[in-house]
Design a protein around this motif. Structure first.
Motif, PDB file in Angstrom:
ATOM      1  N   GLU A   1       0.819  -1.208   0.000  1.00  0.00           N
ATOM      2  CA  GLU A   1       0.000   0.000   0.000  1.00  0.00           C
ATOM      3  C   GLU A   1       0.852   1.257   0.000  1.00  0.00           C
ATOM      4  N   GLN A   2       0.286   2.308  -0.573  1.00  0.00           N
ATOM      5  CA  GLN A   2       0.869   3.639  -0.459  1.00  0.00           C
ATOM      6  C   GLN A   2       0.203   4.338   0.715  1.00  0.00           C
ATOM      7  N   LEU A   3       0.999   4.825   1.645  1.00  0.00           N
ATOM      8  CA  LEU A   3       0.499   5.512   2.834  1.00  0.00           C
ATOM      9  C   LEU A   3       0.972   6.960   2.813  1.00  0.00           C
ATOM     10  N   VAL A   4       0.045   7.876   2.961  1.00  0.00           N
ATOM     11  CA  VAL A   4       0.358   9.308   3.013  1.00  0.00           C
ATOM     12  C   VAL A   4       0.037   9.809   4.409  1.00  0.00           C
ATOM     13  N   VAL A   5       1.007  10.475   5.033  1.00  0.00           N
ATOM     14  CA  VAL A   5       0.828  11.013   6.387  1.00  0.00           C
ATOM     15  C   VAL A   5       1.146  12.502   6.365  1.00  0.00           C
ATOM     16  N   ASP A   6       0.220  13.316   6.828  1.00  0.00           N
ATOM     17  CA  ASP A   6       0.460  14.744   7.058  1.00  0.00           C
ATOM     18  C   ASP A   6       0.491  14.957   8.560  1.00  0.00           C
ATOM     19  N   CYS A   7       1.607  15.463   9.072  1.00  0.00           N
ATOM     20  CA  CYS A   7       1.757  15.632  10.520  1.00  0.00           C
ATOM     21  C   CYS A   7       2.586  16.880  10.806  1.00  0.00           C
ATOM     22  N   PRO A   8       2.524  17.416  12.034  1.00  0.00           N
ATOM     23  CA  PRO A   8       3.365  18.556  12.399  1.00  0.00           C
ATOM     24  C   PRO A   8       4.847  18.195  12.336  1.00  0.00           C
ATOM     25  N   ASP A   9       5.677  19.202  12.079  1.00  0.00           N
ATOM     26  CA  ASP A   9       7.126  18.966  12.014  1.00  0.00           C
ATOM     27  C   ASP A   9       7.650  18.332  13.298  1.00  0.00           C
ATOM     28  N   SER A  10       7.078  18.725  14.434  1.00  0.00           N
ATOM     29  CA  SER A  10       7.557  18.215  15.717  1.00  0.00           C
ATOM     30  C   SER A  10       7.284  16.726  15.894  1.00  0.00           C
ATOM     31  N   CYS A  11       6.340  16.171  15.119  1.00  0.00           N
ATOM     32  CA  CYS A  11       5.977  14.750  15.247  1.00  0.00           C
ATOM     33  C   CYS A  11       6.628  13.881  14.178  1.00  0.00           C
ATOM     34  N   GLN A  12       7.447  14.482  13.338  1.00  0.00           N
ATOM     35  CA  GLN A  12       8.014  13.736  12.219  1.00  0.00           C
ATOM     36  C   GLN A  12       8.853  12.546  12.690  1.00  0.00           C
ATOM     37  N   SER A  13       9.666  12.750  13.715  1.00  0.00           N
ATOM     38  CA  SER A  13      10.527  11.671  14.220  1.00  0.00           C
ATOM     39  C   SER A  13       9.702  10.509  14.762  1.00  0.00           C
TER      40      SER A  13
END
Length: 629
Positions: A422-434
């Motif tokens: 599957e292709q998964l797309v995640v949009d999240c705040p920069d602070s949660c990237q790690s």
């Protein structure tokens, strides 16, 4: 009453499918087109929509509760150009969620063109890629509508560039790459070809549909023998099944004798009792409908999706539309818990089997096979929401059943065992990237693309490729890792050789060892053992999962124990009992949470988690068997 309606000239007919990712505004746009076509007053549309904020085409309760389109729907509007020419536009609203892709695949055959809706901030998303690819395979040229341009964080030009990149990636022909762009706000009801030239209506959109979408090519085949393929089924308590499709050749008439051919090639003679044409949201009975137009036929039972209705004297079947195979399967079985039969009206395997057979008639992406016993059914679908909607509908209809852990369907390709990717797309705040990268790294995800949506939003856009089984239980962990700020979407890309092991649920569960009513006294004593799924006063039974353990491994607990009554004064008060806030487990969350030895018990009034084997001694015996083998 039969309406005598002139056959619409094919040159003045447009069949348009509206495709997009979930929540990009398809149904809202169709509602505005219905209103601005002049067929309805605003009060009528509000009444049809079930309230001020309702959507007309999201007609069933689940669609309105979840805010998504589950089944495709047809309507028709009449648009008169400034020159005074009248055109009929047949609109096909399609689902936006990847799990309901089967609906999109079958109804695209009715369209001659598409409106591709893209959110002005989000741009193309996984489902956009899926539906666009299916429409390109059918040779449909899209008109790109950049919706929600009135959002404060809108970036319409970047969204258009991303659509172009997506079309290049899908090997679209050169004429498709030269697409028309319309900027719109479906909620406000306006569209424009240039953002510097504001507008207050949807006339530019109607004009582009008339100018860019070709008339149906089969409109010139009115003199050929009749050919119509059933793409959608409806049901009426008065007339039975209603077959909906596009007339590919000839003219279909009321009381006409026809041949109905199924995909296997066998045919039977029938007579059409009614021909229904689309007028706005209604279906009106007419004498005839010609090639190129859409219609609904009554009186052809038994009939299924994919059948061809053709001329009685020279029957010729149309090729059936291939539908992508399911990627996930679950076991449906009879509920055998202590509380079974108290809520539902339909509890036997015969009743469950009949309901699944009924679902197969209209749900083309679903598969049902016999299970390991007579009380089990192996049900396969496109994804967790696809199966979850089916279970939720059955629950509301009065069914009681148990479902097992979802499992991906493996295929053997060139002698190698492969699994869906599957292709998964995640949009999240920069602070949660790690946190997101760490969570997905453990699940064998491969980072494909990373970009920043805008300098002001502080959100990062991440695209991954990962095994479908890695998505099980991911949503709740993702929301916990990002404090509920992450937005996830996914769609199937294809099949690849099976990857390595994926981490299972880290924590064990709390399992009740007695049947009775949960007490605050017992839950207080177990305060530090984990998080509970039940509250004081709930009825529980032996083997029911009542909470999540705070460490690995299952823990058997007594949640019905009451305080012993004595004549000695207690130093504390019962009012001081500490009970953790209950974790509310929805149906989809419960299905994701399961392990192999667990089930979800679904009834009209509740959703419970339980062990497959309710008795603790039986679970221990089974564990010893597995360990020895």
């Amino acid at each position: 009453m039969t309406v005598t309606r002139n056959i619409v000239d094919a040159a003045h007919l447009r069949n348009v499918a509206i495709i997009a990712h979930v929540d990009h505004g398809k149904t809202t746009l169709v509602d505005q087109m219905l209103y601005q076509s002049g067929l309805y007053r605003e009060e009528e549309l509000t009444k049809l929509a079930g309230g001020q904020h309702g959507l007309i085409l999201d007609s069933n309760d689940l669609e309105r509760e979840r805010g998504i389109t589950i089944t495709s729907k047809n309507c028709a509007v009449t648009y008169t150009t400034p020159d005074g020419e009248a055109y009929r536009i047949n609109l096909i609203d399609t689902p936006g969620h990847a799990d309901f892709g089967g609906e999109v695949e079958r109804v695209l055959g009715m369209a001659s063109g598409t409106l591709l809706l893209v959110d002005a901030y989000e741009g193309p998303m996984p489902q956009t890629r899926f539906v666009l690819q299916k429409s390109l395979e059918r040779g449909l040229k899209p008109i790109v509508v950049v919706n929600k341009v009135d959002r404060p964080d809108a970036r319409p030009q970047a969204a258009v560039d991303e659509v172009f990149d997506l079309l290049v990636d899908l090997d679209a022909p050169d004429d498709v790459l030269d697409f028309q762009v319309i900027y719109a706000s479906a909620r406000e009801g306006w569209a424009t070809l240039n953002l510097d030239e504001p507008n207050d209506n949807l006339q530019p959109l109607f004009d582009q549909i008339i100018g860019q979408v070709p008339p149906p090519h089969d409109g010139s085949r009115m003199d050929d023998p009749l050919q119509l393929q059933v793409t959608t089924l409806d049901y009426s308590d008065y007339v039975g099944r209603v077959a909906i499709g596009r007339v590919h050749a000839g003219v279909v008439r009321r009381r006409q004798k026809v041949q109905v051919i199924d995909p296997s090639g066998s045919s039977s003679s029938r007579q059409i009792s009614q021909v229904l044409a689309f007028e706005g949201l209604d279906r009106v009975e007419v004498e005839e409908v010609a090639a190129g137009d859409l219609c609904a036929l009554v009186g052809l039972e038994p009939i299924e999706i994919g059948y061809t209705v053709t001329d009685a004297d020279s029957p010729v079947a149309l090729p059936s539309t291939p539908i992508d195979e399911p990627t996930l399967h679950m076991v449906f079985r009879v509920s055998d818990g202590p509380l079974s039969g108290q809520d539902g009206k339909f509890v036997t395997s015969r009743q469950i089997g009949e309901r699944l057979e009924k679902e197969l008639r209209s749900n083309v992406a679903l598969r049902v096979e016999p299970g390991d016993s007579q009380e089990q059914f192996r049900v396969s679908g496109r994804g967790l929401m696809h199966l979850g909607i089916l279970i939720e509908n059955m629950r509301r209809e009065g069914f009681e059943l148990c479902v097992g852990k979802p499992q991906v369907i493996l295929r053997e390709i060139d002698g190698q065992k492969c699994e869906p990717i599957e292709q998964l797309v995640v949009d999240c705040p920069d602070s949660c990237q790690s946190a997101v990268m760490s969570l997905l790294g453990d699940r064998r995800a491969e980072l494909v693309k990373m970009s920043s949506r805008s300098q002001t939003s502080g959100f990062v856009h991440l695209e991954f490729k990962l095994p479908a089984r890695s998505l099980m239980g991911l949503r709740s962990r993702m929301l916990n890792a990002t404090q509920g700020q992450a937005i996830m979407h996914h769609t199937v890309l294809g099949y690849e050789p099976v990857k390595g092991e994926v981490p299972q649920r880290a924590m064990g569960v709390l399992v009740a060892n007695e049947t009775g009513q949960a007490t605050a006294y017992a839950l207080d004593a177990l305060y530090d053992r984990g998080i509970f799924f039940i509250k004081p006063g709930d009825q529980v039974y032996e083997g029911q999962i009542v909470g999540e353990n705070c460490r690995g491994g299952d823990l058997v607990v007594n949640v019905v124990r009451g305080k012993k009554l004595t004549n000695m004064r207690a130093s504390g008060k019962d009012d001081n009992s500490q009970v953790r806030p209950v974790r509310q487990m929805s149906l989809e969350a419960s299905m994701e949470y399961l392990e192999d030895d667990e089930l979800v018990e679904v009834t009209p009034n509740s959703v419970r988690l339980r062990k497959s084997l309710l008795i603790e001694s039986e679970r221990r015996r089974e564990a010893r068997k597995k360990a020895s083998s």
